[in-house]
Motif scaffolding. Structure first.
Motif, short mmCIF file in Angstrom:
data_model
loop_
_atom_site.label_atom_id
_atom_site.label_comp_id
_atom_site.label_asym_id
_atom_site.label_seq_id
_atom_site.Cartn_x
_atom_site.Cartn_y
_atom_site.Cartn_z
N VAL A 160 0.73 -1.23 -0.06
CA VAL A 160 0.07 0.02 0.05
C VAL A 160 0.83 0.96 -0.04
O VAL A 160 2.00 1.33 0.49
N GLY A 161 0.26 2.48 -0.62
CA GLY A 161 1.03 3.47 -0.69
C GLY A 161 0.17 4.56 -0.14
O GLY A 161 -1.09 4.72 -0.30
N ALA A 162 0.69 5.52 0.50
CA ALA A 162 0.11 6.79 1.07
C ALA A 162 0.79 8.22 1.05
O ALA A 162 1.99 8.29 0.99
N VAL A 163 -0.13 9.04 0.70
CA VAL A 163 0.58 10.46 0.47
C VAL A 163 -0.41 11.36 1.10
O VAL A 163 -1.47 11.50 1.08
N VAL A 164 0.39 12.26 1.88
CA VAL A 164 -0.42 13.25 2.75
C VAL A 164 -0.14 14.48 2.28
O VAL A 164 1.08 14.94 1.98
N VAL A 165 -0.97 15.30 1.91
CA VAL A 165 -0.83 16.76 1.06
C VAL A 165 -1.44 17.88 1.90
O VAL A 165 -2.76 17.65 2.25
N LEU A 214 -5.38 1.82 -0.98
CA LEU A 214 -6.37 0.68 -0.46
C LEU A 214 -6.89 1.17 1.13
O LEU A 214 -6.12 1.85 1.96
N GLU A 215 -8.16 0.63 1.10
CA GLU A 215 -8.95 1.28 2.33
C GLU A 215 -7.98 0.92 3.65
O GLU A 215 -7.61 -0.08 3.79
N PRO A 216 -8.13 1.80 4.69
CA PRO A 216 -7.21 1.71 5.99
C PRO A 216 -7.68 0.56 6.66
O PRO A 216 -9.02 0.46 6.69
N ALA A 233 -8.32 4.54 -3.12
CA ALA A 233 -8.35 4.17 -4.54
C ALA A 233 -9.35 2.93 -4.39
O ALA A 233 -10.35 2.71 -5.44
N LEU A 234 -9.25 1.99 -3.51
CA LEU A 234 -9.88 0.54 -3.53
C LEU A 234 -10.33 0.11 -2.28
O LEU A 234 -9.62 0.31 -1.14
N ARG A 235 -11.72 -0.28 -2.03
CA ARG A 235 -12.21 -0.99 -0.92
C ARG A 235 -11.50 -2.23 -0.51
O ARG A 235 -11.41 -2.87 -1.33
N ASP A 236 -11.15 -2.56 0.65
CA ASP A 236 -10.50 -3.42 0.97
C ASP A 236 -11.47 -4.78 1.22
O ASP A 236 -12.32 -4.48 2.14
N PRO A 237 -11.36 -5.80 0.40
CA PRO A 237 -12.50 -7.00 0.67
C PRO A 237 -12.11 -7.68 1.84
O PRO A 237 -12.98 -8.61 2.32
N ASP A 238 -11.11 -7.52 2.53
CA ASP A 238 -11.02 -8.29 4.07
C ASP A 238 -12.12 -8.00 4.86
O ASP A 238 -12.25 -6.77 5.28
N PRO A 239 -12.81 -9.09 5.32
CA PRO A 239 -13.99 -8.79 6.16
C PRO A 239 -13.63 -8.08 7.49
O PRO A 239 -14.76 -7.54 8.05
N ARG A 240 -12.55 -8.17 7.87
CA ARG A 240 -12.28 -7.44 8.85
C ARG A 240 -11.95 -5.92 8.87
O ARG A 240 -12.19 -5.06 9.62
N THR A 241 -12.09 -5.45 7.52
CA THR A 241 -12.03 -3.94 7.15
C THR A 241 -13.10 -3.40 6.46
O THR A 241 -13.73 -2.36 6.43
N SER A 242 -13.59 -4.39 5.45
CA SER A 242 -14.32 -3.94 4.21
C SER A 242 -15.52 -2.89 4.81
O SER A 242 -16.28 -3.17 5.35
N GLY A 243 -15.24 -1.54 4.47
CA GLY A 243 -16.16 -0.59 4.64
C GLY A 243 -15.94 -0.13 6.01
O GLY A 243 -16.58 1.30 6.26
N ALA A 244 -15.61 -0.92 6.84
CA ALA A 244 -15.46 -0.37 8.23
C ALA A 244 -14.41 0.83 8.43
O ALA A 244 -14.41 1.69 9.28
N GLY A 245 -13.30 0.73 7.74
CA GLY A 245 -12.18 1.85 7.62
C GLY A 245 -12.64 3.03 7.06
O GLY A 245 -12.60 4.15 7.76
N ILE A 246 -13.72 3.02 6.32
CA ILE A 246 -14.16 4.12 5.56
C ILE A 246 -15.36 4.79 6.62
O ILE A 246 -15.37 5.99 6.95
N SER A 247 -15.92 3.73 7.51
CA SER A 247 -17.07 4.17 8.29
C SER A 247 -16.28 4.96 9.74
O SER A 247 -16.81 5.99 10.02
#
Length: 376
Positions: free
Chosen positions: A29-34, A75-77, A102-116
């Motif tokens: 994963v890559g991340a940039v803070v602007v 990738l979703e945090p 860029a992309l939501r993580d399909p890992d059920p431990r994260t999927s959507g939860a990082g965004i929420s």
């Protein structure tokens, strides 16, 4: 969406690619803070071994300036704790104004939860930017989570007449040094390299990355060897720092197992297929269970044919030399030519590149993301 968003996400994707082959079992994963003024104040990519994560590294570099900034993540945090706090919580604490994914993580431990979690912290979230490019980088992670197997890239080299060479105990080169160097780059970006025992017998390869300064990026060496006939004297065992995993049949007496283990090999017994050979589907599942996300298949025609027949090739990288292979050459898919793959309709030629007189073509499986993986 802002005009500069795509540019900054492209930078984050470039950072993510630096981790390919180094971060398993975690995705690269890559991340940039602007800053609000458009200045990059933090950058990060997943560290070797998978920790720390890209977001944590980028935010630590940005420090207090991250408050009110925008963070771009490929990738979703993650929303679960491992050897450190969840990245979604780290982002929430840093309080950027925006999070672009860029992309939501399909890992059920994260999927959507990082965004929420980010939304609940008052952070504006945008997802789906350059999602296709991000998927190319984390495809192995996605497959490991959703299908229980790593992504598979087949690499083969053929002569101008489409034949591969027949080994005689040492490597025989079809292409020049530049094309071969690119092949070693593929190794450096893979978690594991897989061959059959026949390749070990024919070529006695080391299967390491021999690019200058990149030997530390050699992938795990995996050999499909049903009856464990790999000789303990094989060059595979000369580099003790790079693991060797031998996948064998679990219904056979294996008298050589102890000698090979003494040479450093790890033995992985698996069920056999209808022909009595180690089942490649089971082999990939075992590799995924050990954290492998990207496998480079460099085996000979028989192994290539098995993976193609099982519909397990996600990408094929074909190097073609300028000279024809002699009369003792072999067809690349054990009795069938390249057209078995290239004319099947299941693969698309994504790009072509020249290395002097040699040519490389990359063929990617025609795929469609499931709704669960599509950005909304």
């Amino acid at each position: 969406m802002r005009a500069s968003d795509e540019q900054h996400m492209a930078q984050a994707l470039a950072l993510a690619r630096r981790g390919l082959g180094l971060t398993w079992p975690n995705p690269a994963v890559g991340a940039v803070v602007v800053s609000p003024e458009g200045e990059i104040i933090g950058r990060g990519w997943t560290a070797p071994g998978g920790r720390p994560h890209a977001e944590a590294i980028a935010l630590e570099e940005a420090g207090e300036a991250a408050r009110g900034a925008t963070i771009y993540v490929t990738l979703e945090p993650c929303a679960h704790e491992g050897r450190g706090p969840a990245c979604a919580d780290v982002i929430a604490e840093a309080q950027p104004a925006r999070l672009v994914i860029a992309l939501r993580d399909p890992d059920p431990r994260t999927s959507g939860a990082g965004i929420s979690r980010a939304t609940a912290a008052g952070i504006e979230v945008t997802e789906g930017l350059l999602a296709s490019e991000a998927l190319d980088i984390v495809l192995g992670h996605v497959y490991r989570v959703t299908q229980g197997r790593p992504a598979v890239t087949l690499k083969t080299a053929v002569g101008a007449n489409g034949f591969v060479t027949r080994g005689d105990g040492a490597p025989v080169w079809i292409t020049g040094p530049d094309a071969r160097a690119h092949g070693h780059l593929l190794r450096a970006r893979s978690d594991a390299i897989l061959v059959g025992r026949g390749t070990v017998a024919a070529d006695d390869p080391s299967l390491t990355c021999r690019l200058p300064g990149m030997s530390c990026r050699s992938p795990v060496r995996v050999v499909l060897d049903g009856r464990l006939r790999t000789p303990p004297s094989a060059r595979l065992f000369e580099d003790e720092m790079v693991p060797v995993w031998l996948i064998c049949a679990d219904d056979e007496d294996q008298p050589n197992a102890e000698r090979l283990q003494e040479r450093g090999a790890e033995i992985i017994p698996i069920p056999v297929d209808a022909e009595g050979l180690p089942c490649v589907v089971e082999a990939l599942e075992r590799l995924a269970g050990r954290g492998i996300t990207r496998v480079l298949v460099e085996g000979g025609p028989s192994v290539a044919r098995v993976f193609l027949d099982a519909d397990l090739i996600d990408e094929a990288v074909i190097y073609q030399g300028a000279e024809a292979v002699g009369g003792d050459g072999l067809l690349p898919f054990a009795g069938e030519g390249l057209d078995r793959l290239t004319d099947s309709g299941h693969f698309t030629n994504s790009h072509t590149r020249s290395f002097g007189a040699d040519r490389m073509t990359v063929w990617r499986r025609n795929r469609r993301c499931s709704p669960a993986l599509s950005a909304t």
